[in-house]
Design an enzyme around this catalytic site. Structure first.
Site, PDB file in Angstrom:
ATOM      1  CB  THR A  15      16.943  -2.436  74.303  1.00 36.24           C
ATOM      2  OG1 THR A  15      17.700  -1.481  74.676  1.00 36.24           O
ATOM      3  CG2 THR A  15      15.818  -2.722  74.748  1.00 36.24           C
ATOM      4  CG  ASN A  17      11.887  -9.384  79.988  1.00 32.79           C
ATOM      5  OD1 ASN A  17      10.857  -9.432  80.071  1.00 32.79           O
ATOM      6  ND2 ASN A  17      12.604 -11.202  80.647  1.00 32.79           N
ATOM      7  NE  ARG A  75      -9.426  26.257  57.736  1.00 29.41           N
ATOM      8  CZ  ARG A  75     -10.334  25.269  57.875  1.00 29.41           C
ATOM      9  NH1 ARG A  75     -10.306  25.427  55.964  1.00 29.41           N
ATOM     10  NH2 ARG A  75     -11.224  25.188  58.378  1.00 29.41           N
ATOM     11  CB  ILE A 109      -1.836  25.003  64.150  1.00 31.21           C
ATOM     12  CG1 ILE A 109      -1.109  25.841  65.470  1.00 31.21           C
ATOM     13  CG2 ILE A 109      -1.792  26.266  62.863  1.00 31.21           C
ATOM     14  CD1 ILE A 109      -0.318  26.039  64.963  1.00 31.21           C
ATOM     15  CG  HIS A 110      -2.385  22.047  60.050  1.00 30.79           C
ATOM     16  ND1 HIS A 110      -1.217  22.513  61.026  1.00 30.79           N
ATOM     17  CD2 HIS A 110      -1.859  21.674  58.922  1.00 30.79           C
ATOM     18  CE1 HIS A 110       0.035  22.515  59.443  1.00 30.79           C
ATOM     19  NE2 HIS A 110      -0.620  21.952  58.295  1.00 30.79           N
ATOM     20  N   GLY A 111      -6.529  21.768  62.533  1.00 30.17           N
ATOM     21  CA  GLY A 111      -7.047  21.241  63.055  1.00 30.17           C
ATOM     22  C   GLY A 111      -7.438  19.861  62.916  1.00 30.17           C
ATOM     23  CD  GLU A 135      20.440   6.529  70.342  1.00 31.49           C
ATOM     24  OE1 GLU A 135      21.312   7.220  70.966  1.00 31.49           O
ATOM     25  OE2 GLU A 135      20.424   6.139  68.751  1.00 31.49           O
TER      26      GLU A 135
END
Length: 379
Positions: A126, A129, A268, A337-339, A363
């Site tokens: 890579t 440009n 939780r 889910i963890h908020g 890649e």
């Protein structure tokens, strides 16, 4: 078709898991915050055989196949994807390119040191440009007797600063000609070879990403891998296997995020019960499980075909595309889910969330994977 892990695969997975828990987990956030590239950890990984998983024993490697390789990358990435990424790049890009296209002298010279991690490997395709359009590269190699003079720069290179050996693709013909590029091995102490800017990244921060700069580098013709003009074709073949690496990385992220979500949702409590008992959360967990199962099956199919030296361009692209896309979705759901706790660094899912995005870019972007898949289907 046997879906059971062999005894070797189980042993390798356990060894990778133990390595990650002992040598990586205590430092994950410290390395992430400081963008520290922990070379000493890769040296330890080399001692355990993780830096030469696919390398035959004759060259100092572990002599294992792609199923074991997937297991190594997956287990390490469940703890820290950035370390998984670096181990994957070292194995599948630099080391594998020399192994696949180097002659016996070249293999004996460089592979044992890469497999042991005495040397860290980099791979340069890579440029600033030319990302997806790699054929338009500007880095040139001009023949001068028994040497080639290398000028240009490579961008977004894993281990671009710390790598001891780099496989570099440079233009030896006309721009855009798929047979106008050549692969060279460039050693770090080569005059005119230097590191440029180290990137300050969203995620994968303990995996070093930097520029490689070449100013009148004299590279011996004996450092050419394969023949002059074959570099781009070689690179496309190397990226076929590299897609398994990124798929394994994505699978590890997805599994890590899901496991963290399962644990948190059972601990939780809201409204008098664990949030895992609410259908809204249960359905998210169920979808995670389905996506991971599908990604894992597709990835190991690609690995099986690669082990048999079968053409796996289409399934490799499919497995990379699907695994990388679902790992982003799963990391996103894990944060949800963890908020509020999913948004802070005390819990692992915010890092999985940041790290996951690279999998849809590195890649070969998801768009390039779809292009590859469509072309293969239409042949």
């Amino acid at each position: 078709m046997n879906f059971d892990y062999s005894e070797t695969q189980q042993m390798v997975a356990e060894a990778a898991k133990d390595f990650a828990l002992q040598y990586i987990k205590p430092f994950v956030m410290e390395w992430d915050e400081s963008q520290h590239f922990p070379v000493e950890v890769f040296k330890k990984a080399g001692e355990l055989g993780f830096m030469g998983v696919l390398v035959p024993e004759a060259y100092g490697g572990s002599g294992l196949g792609y199923h074991e390789y997937i297991a190594v990358i997956e287990e390490i990435s469940k703890i820290d994807p950035s370390i998984g990424l670096s181990i994957a790049a070292h194995n599948s890009l630099c080391t594998n390119h020399i192994l696949a296209f180097g002659n016996e002298t070249q293999k004996l010279k460089w592979i044992p040191k890469l497999a042991s991690a005495e040397h860290i490997g980099a791979w340069g395709l890579t440029e600033h440009n030319t990302g997806s359009d790699a054929g338009g590269m500007n880095t040139t190699a001009i023949k001068d007797g028994n040497f080639y003079i290398l000028n240009g720069a490579k961008n977004f290179i894993t281990h671009g600063k710390s790598g001891d050996i780099a496989v570099v693709i440079a233009r030896t013909g006309e721009k855009g000609d798929s047979h106008g590029m050549t692969a060279f091995v460039v050693e770090r102490n080569t005059l005119g070879f230097s590191a440029g800017k180290k990137e300050n990244k969203l995620g994968m921060r303990a995996s070093e990403t930097a520029e490689m700069i070449f100013q009148d580098c004299r590279i011996p013709a004996e450092n050419i891998l394969g023949k002059v003009g074959e570099g781009f074709i070689q690179s496309m073949k190397i990226l076929d296997g590299g897609r398994i690496s990124i798929g394994a990385l994505a699978l590890g992220i997805a599994k890590g995020a899901m496991e963290a979500s399962l644990q948190y949702s059972k601990e939780r409590e809201q409204f008098g019960k664990a949030i895992s008992q609410f259908q809204a959360i249960g359905f998210k967990l169920a979808d995670m499980g389905v996506k991971i199962e599908a990604a894992e099956l597709m990835l190991h199919k690609a690995g099986s075909m690669k082990n048999k030296n079968q053409k796996m361009t289409q399934i490799g692209a499919m497995s990379k595309l699907y695994a990388s896309e679902i790992c982003v979705e799963i990391a996103n759901d894990a944060v949800q889910i963890h908020g509020g706790y999913g948004y802070i660094k005390d819990y692992p899912v915010e890092k999985f969330y940041r790290d996951s995005k690279l999998c849809t870019i590195g890649e070969g972007t998801s768009e390039i994977q779809r292009l590859v898949i469509a072309r293969e289907m239409l042949k």
